[in-house]
Design an enzyme around this catalytic site. Structure first.
Site, PDB file in Angstrom:
ATOM      1  N   HIS A   1      21.431 -11.773   8.781  1.00 46.32           N
ATOM      2  CA  HIS A   1      22.376 -12.123   7.719  1.00 46.32           C
ATOM      3  C   HIS A   1      23.764 -11.700   8.192  1.00 46.32           C
ATOM      4  CE1 HIS A   1      18.816 -11.930   4.729  1.00 46.32           C
ATOM      5  NE2 HIS A   1      19.001 -13.147   5.194  1.00 46.32           N
TER       6      HIS A   1
ATOM      7  N   GLU B   1      26.214  -8.977   6.766  1.00 44.58           N
ATOM      8  CA  GLU B   1      25.708  -7.610   6.618  1.00 44.58           C
ATOM      9  C   GLU B   1      26.114  -6.770   7.827  1.00 44.58           C
ATOM     10  OE1 GLU B   1      22.104  -9.056   3.697  1.00 44.58           O
ATOM     11  OE2 GLU B   1      21.571  -8.245   5.647  1.00 44.58           O
TER      12      GLU B   1
ATOM     13  N   HIS C   1      19.291  -4.614   7.945  1.00 49.05           N
ATOM     14  CA  HIS C   1      20.102  -5.360   6.968  1.00 49.05           C
ATOM     15  C   HIS C   1      21.063  -4.406   6.259  1.00 49.05           C
ATOM     16  CE1 HIS C   1      17.621  -9.175   6.639  1.00 49.05           C
ATOM     17  NE2 HIS C   1      16.888  -8.422   7.451  1.00 49.05           N
TER      18      HIS C   1
ATOM     19  N   GLU D   1      17.210  -1.286   5.222  1.00 50.44           N
ATOM     20  CA  GLU D   1      18.402  -1.643   4.456  1.00 50.44           C
ATOM     21  C   GLU D   1      19.348  -0.447   4.421  1.00 50.44           C
ATOM     22  OE1 GLU D   1      19.163  -4.491   2.967  1.00 50.44           O
ATOM     23  OE2 GLU D   1      17.262  -5.562   2.660  1.00 50.44           O
TER      24      GLU D   1
HETATM   25 ZN   LIG Z   1      19.865  -9.121   4.568  1.00 49.03          ZN
END
Ligand SMILES: [Zn+2]
EC number: 3.4.17.24
Length: 531
Positions: free
Chosen positions: A242, A245, A365, A438
């Site tokens: 992504h 990010e 992420h 994350e």
């Molecule tokens: Zn992501």
């Protein structure tokens, strides 16, 4: 953000009020309504035609207020979160707010009016980033100058408004959603690593994107592990699927390029590198005793930028062609999702190689609504496998004050079946563990306190170093390191739940409950001049 945001109710389905946005603004001069002459100083100039830039449209409300529109991801108008643009041509006479008897400053309000999300860390104190020509280090704006609210003037979209004081006429100011990290910066970084000629660092091009950018694959391990016929325990790490990010890249990498030359000599010669907060890669290529042991024992395969086109274009979530690549692991196309296809092929090939044991897959992420670092894992019918999967995040919680085990969760939502973590969790056998790591776009809260500590680039990198060193605990290699050097101080934050199931193979089944230093060495203060 999170793997799940595509399905989350807050994901926007309309284009907001930005139907006409086709690309980024390019040196766009805002002239007052009815003004026909040459632009003058004080007519603000907005620009986002640079790498990772994003600003689609500017509407002037008044000389002191502007509505700003995020350019939607290319070929996918649903995603509008990342912004990154410059403002220049400020004029002194725009100064209007009297701050005190002797000093006046220009205060302008910017409204970002077409976010595709409703939940946001802006509600919890997050603020946009800013830097300027004379103050090149990124800083977060003071949260008191940021407002996030539902606005009836913009189809009831959520609007983020921030007030900003332009204090230096000649400066070019740049604003961004989070610390930018571009494809070019990444390439320079890898070039600098290659020039060091380390016999345990290998860079290859695994494929290329639709726009012909490189899909880089790094291998970090002792050359002994690459001998013909050698058995390999592999840790596979990916990042930036992504593109917006950006914290993913700081966790993955390490020292900013500008600091590299000054630090590289001491970095290579000293085992005490922890104060420099290297990310995963910089730590693993260092001479730190832990890194040396990890290279002897493991093979690290790292693809730090899975979506180079999206990064280059300033997208938030999608590739050039508008695909969320982290939903296409089940059947990636070599033409439409070439980088994903390349990395998946390699992983499947390694899985089928009897000499290779693919032990970990971690995809990095950043999260737009949660605090701290945390993980997503899989749910397995096999209770013991499920419990074993919890070990790594528990150990990481012991090492990283910003990592939260209580925010870590395990799921098998149908909507996430196309993520790397879910797909590989289903493909690989019971000796492999797959996680999404994350990290918050905004801040972390240290256990026992309530204050949110905003993440800095260095704090993101430090999380990366702590991920790397957690493999030492997992494989119970601490005694090996202790033979060669004094280990780094341990950190302890959240008390992670005790691990109950003894393991059948390799990893730490009975690691001691660390009573190491509680206090962090994270520098919470930004030394540069505030805006
Ligand atoms: Zn992501």
């Amino acid at each position: 953000m999170a793997e799940g945001s595509q399905s989350a109710p807050e994901a926007g389905n309309d284009m907001g009020n930005d139907d006409a946005i086709g690309g980024n603004v390019s040196k766009y001069i805002v002239l007052p309504t009815g003004y026909c002459g040459q632009p003058k100083k004080g007519h603000l100039i907005f620009d986002a035609c640079f790498e990772s830039g994003n600003l689609g449209r500017v509407d002037q409300v008044s000389e002191f207020e502007y509505d700003l529109f995020i350019r939607p991801d290319t070929c996918n108008p649903r995603f509008r979160v990342w912004f990154n643009f410059t403002v220049e041509n400020v004029k002194e006479s725009q100064v209007r707010e009297i701050v005190d008897t002797f000093r006046v400053v220009l205060r302008v309000i910017f409204n970002i009016v077409n976010f595709s999300k409703t939940k946001s860390l802006y509600r919890d104190g997050m603020a946009p980033m800013v830097k300027s020509t004379s103050r090149p280090k990124w800083q977060r704006l003071p949260p008191k100058n940021v407002y996030y609210y539902r606005c009836p003037d913009h189809r009831k979209n959520y609007v983020m408004s921030f007030a900003f004081c332009f204090d230096r006429e000649e400066d070019i100011y740049q604003f961004a959603y989070c610390y930018p990290y571009t494809y070019t910066r990444f390439q320079h970084y890898l070039d600098s690593l290659q020039k060091r000629n380390m016999d345990y660092f290998f860079r290859e091009q695994l494929g290329q994107s639709v726009q012909q950018r490189k899909l880089d694959l790094l291998t970090i391990t002792s050359p002994d592990n690459l001998r013909e016929g050698a058995e390999q325990k592999v840790v596979f790490i990916t990042g930036r699927v992504h593109p917006g990010e950006t914290p993913s890249s700081f966790v993955c990498q390490g020292i900013p390029p500008g600091h590299w030359a000054a630090l590289s000599s001491s970095f290579q010669n000293s085992p005490g590198i922890h104060w420099m907060s290297p990310g995963i890669i910089d730590f693993l290529v260092s001479q730190h005793p832990i890194a040396c042991v990890l290279r002897e024992y493991l093979v690290f395969k790292i693809a730090p930028m899975l979506n180079p086109d999206g990064v280059y274009l300033g997208n938030y979530r999608c590739s050039l062609m508008g695909f969320d690549l982290n939903r296409h692991w089940l059947d990636p196309s070599p033409w439409v999702h070439p980088t994903l296809h390349g990395v998946k092929q390699l992983i499947v090939q390694m899985y089928n190689d009897p000499k290779t044991s693919l032990e970990f897959y971690i995809d990095i992420h950043a999260h737009s609504t949660m605090m701290n670092g945390f993980m997503y894992g899989n749910i397995f019918e096999d209770e013991e496998r499920f419990q074993r999967q919890a070990i790594f995040p528990k150990l990481l919680c012991q090492n990283a004050e910003d990592f939260s085990y209580s925010s870590t969760s395990f799921n098998r939502d149908a909507v996430k079946a196309g993520t790397g973590r879910r797909f590989l969790g289903g493909l690989l056998d019971h000796t492999s563990y797959c996680y999404t790591l994350e990290v918050s776009f905004y801040s972390y809260i240290i256990s026992g306190t309530t204050a949110a500590v905003p993440y800095t680039e260095e704090a993101y990198m430090k999380l990366g170093r702590n991920v790397a060193r957690t493999f030492l605990d997992y494989y119970r290699l601490n005694p090996v390191v202790e033979k060669v050097a004094i280990p780094m101080p341990r950190l302890r934050k959240e008390k992670s739940p005790p691990y109950k199931h003894p393991l059948l193979r390799g990893p730490a089944s009975n690691y001691p409950n660390s009573k190491g230093d509680k206090k962090s060495s994270v520098n919470h203060k930004d030394p540069s001049t505030p805006f």
